[in-house]
Design a protein around this motif. Sequence first.
Motif, short mmCIF file in Angstrom:
data_model
loop_
_atom_site.label_atom_id
_atom_site.label_comp_id
_atom_site.label_asym_id
_atom_site.label_seq_id
_atom_site.Cartn_x
_atom_site.Cartn_y
_atom_site.Cartn_z
N ASN A 175 41.72 31.81 46.47
CA ASN A 175 42.70 32.86 46.19
C ASN A 175 42.02 34.16 45.76
N ASP A 176 42.79 35.26 45.80
CA ASP A 176 42.24 36.54 45.36
C ASP A 176 43.24 37.31 44.51
N VAL A 177 42.72 38.28 43.80
CA VAL A 177 43.51 39.18 42.98
C VAL A 177 43.12 40.60 43.38
N VAL A 178 44.08 41.52 43.39
CA VAL A 178 43.80 42.93 43.65
C VAL A 178 43.81 43.66 42.32
N ALA A 179 42.71 44.32 42.00
CA ALA A 179 42.55 44.92 40.67
C ALA A 179 42.13 46.38 40.77
N ALA B 152 38.02 39.06 43.81
CA ALA B 152 38.72 40.26 43.33
C ALA B 152 38.50 41.40 44.31
N HIS B 153 39.58 41.96 44.81
CA HIS B 153 39.51 43.18 45.62
C HIS B 153 39.74 44.37 44.70
N ILE B 154 38.73 45.20 44.53
CA ILE B 154 38.79 46.32 43.59
C ILE B 154 39.22 47.57 44.35
N VAL B 155 40.31 48.21 43.89
CA VAL B 155 40.84 49.38 44.58
C VAL B 155 41.07 50.53 43.60
N ASP B 156 41.16 51.73 44.14
CA ASP B 156 41.47 52.91 43.33
C ASP B 156 42.97 52.93 43.05
N GLU C 92 46.92 37.04 52.60
CA GLU C 92 47.82 35.91 52.41
C GLU C 92 47.43 35.05 51.21
N LYS C 93 46.22 35.28 50.70
CA LYS C 93 45.73 34.52 49.54
C LYS C 93 45.88 35.29 48.22
N THR C 94 46.45 36.49 48.26
CA THR C 94 46.59 37.29 47.04
C THR C 94 47.63 36.68 46.12
N GLN C 95 47.25 36.52 44.85
CA GLN C 95 48.13 35.87 43.87
C GLN C 95 48.59 36.80 42.75
N ALA C 96 47.95 37.96 42.58
CA ALA C 96 48.32 38.84 41.47
C ALA C 96 47.70 40.21 41.66
N PHE C 97 48.31 41.21 41.03
CA PHE C 97 47.73 42.54 40.84
C PHE C 97 47.33 42.67 39.37
N PHE C 98 46.25 43.42 39.14
CA PHE C 98 45.75 43.57 37.76
C PHE C 98 45.40 45.03 37.51
N ILE C 99 46.01 45.63 36.47
CA ILE C 99 45.72 47.02 36.10
C ILE C 99 45.66 47.13 34.58
N GLU C 100 45.20 48.28 34.11
CA GLU C 100 45.34 48.65 32.70
C GLU C 100 46.34 49.79 32.61
N SER C 101 47.23 49.73 31.63
CA SER C 101 48.21 50.81 31.47
C SER C 101 47.51 52.11 31.12
N LEU C 102 46.55 52.02 30.24
CA LEU C 102 45.70 53.15 29.83
C LEU C 102 44.28 52.64 29.87
N ALA C 103 43.50 53.14 30.83
CA ALA C 103 42.23 52.49 31.15
C ALA C 103 41.13 52.82 30.15
#
Length: 429
Positions: free
Chosen positions: A103-107, A130-134, A147-158
């Motif tokens: 599985n993967d997560v987009v962060a 982990a797929h790291i995106v802007d 198709e393997k993405t299970q979650a998105f991950f961000i910080e509200s205030l980085a």
Amino acid sequence: MSDKSYGFETLSVHAGAAPDPATGARAQPIYQSTAYVFEDADHAAALFNLQTVGFIYSRLTNPTNSALETRLATLEGGRGCTVTSSGHAAQVLALFPLMRPGNDVVASSRLYGGSIQQMRNTYPKFGWTAHIVDADQPDNFKRAVTEKTQAFFIESLANPGGVISDIEAIARIAESVGVPLIVDNTLATPWLCKPIDHGATLVLHSTTKFLSGNGTSMGGAVIDSGRFDWAKSGKFPSLAGPEPAYHGLNFFETFGDMAYTFHSHAVGLRDLGPAQAPFNSWLTMLGVETLGLRMERHCSNALEVARHLEKHPAVAWVNYAGLPSNKYHALAKKYLPRGAGSVFTFGVKGGYEVGVKVVDSVELFSHVANIGDAKSLIIHPASTTHRQLSDEQRDAAGAGADVIRLSIGIETVNDIIADLDQALAKAAA
């Protein structure tokens, strides 16, 4: 407490804690116990079968920890909470029920350097990618979905860049592809931002930081909104499928909007073991009592310091969302109307060497790898917290060679400014 709608400061003091029924003690007791006596064999069996709620062993549940969990869930507007031994432990525990090998997560690329390191180098050992995106362009999340993405991950205030993510836009994309949005709310705290109100599924904290506010207590927390349908897509069998360790129990069918929190305790804490120490929970409870007062001073001090640095001849730029000149100022007004937090970065003219000299020259500031303390803190991320990253990764995370990160405390603001002035003068010389 009753169902009456109380204000944030009232809940910060009272939620999760009442006078001790056994002694009348008004302060929350520290239950420094590893285990708890069962009433009889049937009671023990019911606890182990998850047929009744209670205390078995402090790796799973503890009364002091439970009080903190109730308080944090209440302040974030969540359904349930699980506290952990650290913020990083909270990140692993948050993903644990969602992920399987492959599985993967987009962060977001704008995360704390340790989080990026964890995702790039440690998660692959679990078979996670982990797929790291802007995150400045929310559509990047949709483009990275597989198709393997299970979650998105961000910080509200980085951390450290002071970047504000457009939570609602990213939450809409997460909903459209059927995955939960996880938001690390450590820097903002629920006093400034409640991500669940903007569509987040899970909220994380390093309670080590602003929630405790005293730099004494390691801890983390995972708060569940209780709003995600874990059965809808079939992607989350740990939560909406038979659990072999509990005779095929289906957490979502059995516990509904508390499924995620029950799983985090009954499986996550049981098998991974990152329980928070009761004494740390107790100290954090005390810290949360003054969270609103401290954050108000943190933010007002930070804004004044940022305004001063923006005009300083030795400073190349200031990245603080509370400044009208900042690219995230509009998002700050939307998501953090009470203030843009107390952690921000600025660039020194002269680059790496001058940055190191500044942190070596401060007197009031403490040069530490922490944020969220009542004391003002300073660090040069490129030489410390983000040194494991490449130059390109550091730049993407907002931690380039010239960057200094400040965590502005609650001291007299003129003293904070004077200390920075003398340190900048020494470094520039």
